[in-house]
Design a protein around this motif. Sequence first.
Motif, mmCIF file in Angstrom:
data_model
loop_
_atom_site.group_PDB
_atom_site.id
_atom_site.type_symbol
_atom_site.label_atom_id
_atom_site.label_comp_id
_atom_site.label_asym_id
_atom_site.label_seq_id
_atom_site.Cartn_x
_atom_site.Cartn_y
_atom_site.Cartn_z
ATOM 1 N N MET A 124 19.809 -26.276 -6.704
ATOM 2 C CA MET A 124 18.701 -25.537 -7.284
ATOM 3 C C MET A 124 17.450 -26.412 -7.252
ATOM 4 N N THR A 125 16.342 -25.836 -6.884
ATOM 5 C CA THR A 125 15.098 -26.592 -6.787
ATOM 6 C C THR A 125 14.327 -26.546 -8.099
ATOM 7 N N LYS A 126 13.409 -27.515 -8.256
ATOM 8 C CA LYS A 126 12.600 -27.595 -9.472
ATOM 9 C C LYS A 126 11.275 -26.844 -9.345
ATOM 10 N N HIS A 127 10.640 -26.914 -8.187
ATOM 11 C CA HIS A 127 9.328 -26.284 -8.023
ATOM 12 C C HIS A 127 9.241 -25.408 -6.778
ATOM 13 N N LEU A 128 9.771 -25.868 -5.685
ATOM 14 C CA LEU A 128 9.688 -25.116 -4.435
ATOM 15 C C LEU A 128 10.786 -24.070 -4.373
ATOM 16 N N SER A 129 10.528 -23.036 -3.609
ATOM 17 C CA SER A 129 11.590 -22.067 -3.341
ATOM 18 C C SER A 129 12.511 -22.653 -2.272
ATOM 19 N N GLN A 130 13.690 -22.097 -2.149
ATOM 20 C CA GLN A 130 14.597 -22.562 -1.098
ATOM 21 C C GLN A 130 13.982 -22.310 0.275
ATOM 22 N N GLY A 131 13.218 -21.235 0.403
ATOM 23 C CA GLY A 131 12.535 -20.958 1.658
ATOM 24 C C GLY A 131 11.521 -22.035 2.016
ATOM 25 N N GLN A 132 10.807 -22.557 1.013
ATOM 26 C CA GLN A 132 9.852 -23.638 1.267
ATOM 27 C C GLN A 132 10.568 -24.919 1.681
ATOM 28 N N VAL A 133 11.687 -25.205 1.032
ATOM 29 C CA VAL A 133 12.468 -26.395 1.407
ATOM 30 C C VAL A 133 12.957 -26.240 2.843
ATOM 31 N N ASN A 134 13.433 -25.060 3.188
ATOM 32 C CA ASN A 134 13.891 -24.807 4.560
ATOM 33 C C ASN A 134 12.737 -24.956 5.546
ATOM 34 N N GLN A 135 11.561 -24.445 5.181
ATOM 35 C CA GLN A 135 10.392 -24.578 6.044
ATOM 36 C C GLN A 135 10.093 -26.046 6.306
ATOM 37 N N TYR A 136 10.167 -26.871 5.253
ATOM 38 C CA TYR A 136 9.911 -28.303 5.425
ATOM 39 C C TYR A 136 10.913 -28.911 6.415
ATOM 40 N N HIS A 137 12.172 -28.600 6.225
ATOM 41 C CA HIS A 137 13.201 -29.184 7.097
ATOM 42 C C HIS A 137 13.107 -28.678 8.542
ATOM 43 N N ASN A 138 12.622 -27.461 8.716
ATOM 44 C CA ASN A 138 12.480 -26.898 10.066
ATOM 45 C C ASN A 138 11.174 -27.302 10.744
ATOM 46 N N SER A 139 10.095 -27.433 9.955
ATOM 47 C CA SER A 139 8.760 -27.639 10.535
ATOM 48 C C SER A 139 8.139 -28.991 10.208
ATOM 49 N N GLY A 140 8.702 -29.701 9.231
ATOM 50 C CA GLY A 140 8.145 -30.997 8.853
ATOM 51 C C GLY A 140 7.014 -30.913 7.847
ATOM 52 N N PHE A 141 6.723 -29.711 7.365
ATOM 53 C CA PHE A 141 5.690 -29.534 6.338
ATOM 54 C C PHE A 141 5.964 -28.226 5.606
ATOM 55 N N VAL A 142 5.338 -28.096 4.441
ATOM 56 C CA VAL A 142 5.371 -26.835 3.709
ATOM 57 C C VAL A 142 3.988 -26.617 3.110
ATOM 58 N N SER A 143 3.495 -25.406 3.248
ATOM 59 C CA SER A 143 2.154 -25.100 2.755
ATOM 60 C C SER A 143 2.048 -23.599 2.566
ATOM 61 N N PRO A 144 1.396 -23.168 1.519
ATOM 62 C CA PRO A 144 0.811 -23.941 0.433
ATOM 63 C C PRO A 144 1.854 -24.263 -0.625
ATOM 64 N N VAL A 145 1.538 -25.277 -1.417
ATOM 65 C CA VAL A 145 2.348 -25.622 -2.584
ATOM 66 C C VAL A 145 1.392 -25.601 -3.768
ATOM 67 N N ASP A 146 1.518 -24.596 -4.596
ATOM 68 C CA ASP A 146 0.618 -24.442 -5.737
ATOM 69 C C ASP A 146 1.057 -25.359 -6.868
ATOM 70 N N VAL A 147 0.217 -26.352 -7.174
ATOM 71 C CA VAL A 147 0.557 -27.275 -8.249
ATOM 72 C C VAL A 147 -0.599 -27.493 -9.225
ATOM 73 N N LEU A 148 -1.826 -27.384 -8.764
ATOM 74 C CA LEU A 148 -2.979 -27.659 -9.611
ATOM 75 C C LEU A 148 -3.663 -26.374 -10.038
ATOM 76 N N ASP A 149 -4.122 -26.338 -11.294
ATOM 77 C CA ASP A 149 -4.920 -25.192 -11.701
ATOM 78 C C ASP A 149 -6.385 -25.466 -11.339
ATOM 79 N N GLN A 150 -7.223 -24.462 -11.442
ATOM 80 C CA GLN A 150 -8.609 -24.589 -10.991
ATOM 81 C C GLN A 150 -9.373 -25.663 -11.763
ATOM 82 N N ASP A 151 -9.104 -25.820 -13.053
ATOM 83 C CA ASP A 151 -9.776 -26.869 -13.832
ATOM 84 C C ASP A 151 -9.422 -28.261 -13.314
ATOM 85 N N GLU A 152 -8.156 -28.476 -12.986
ATOM 86 C CA GLU A 152 -7.741 -29.764 -12.424
ATOM 87 C C GLU A 152 -8.411 -30.003 -11.073
ATOM 88 N N ILE A 153 -8.430 -28.990 -10.238
ATOM 89 C CA ILE A 153 -9.064 -29.118 -8.922
ATOM 90 C C ILE A 153 -10.534 -29.482 -9.083
#
Length: 89
Positions: free
Chosen positions: A1-30
């Motif tokens: 079970m993943t903590k933040h990413l979906s299993q599809g995003q993890v698979n994308q990383y392993h297949n493509s070497g990257f995953v995007s987008p990954v939403d982690v920051l809110d607009q105030d932080e940005i």
Amino acid sequence: MTKHLSQGQVNQYHNSGFVSPVDVLDQDEIDQWLSELESFERETGKPIDFPHKSRCHQLFSWADYLIHHPKILDAVEDIIGPDILCYHA
């Protein structure tokens, strides 16, 4: 079970070497951290570059905050596991 990413995003990383987008920051932080980076670039008169760029997490509080951000760490952990080391940012 993943903590933040979906299993599809993890698979994308392993297949493509990257995953995007990954939403982690809110607009105030940005807005806050972008403002601090832009302020540094205005003061120096140029875009952030070596040596500041290669070890920014040791020099700037905004970069240190980002490498310790819980959502970022959770996303990284989903891909590489819990032993995370920031060598170069």
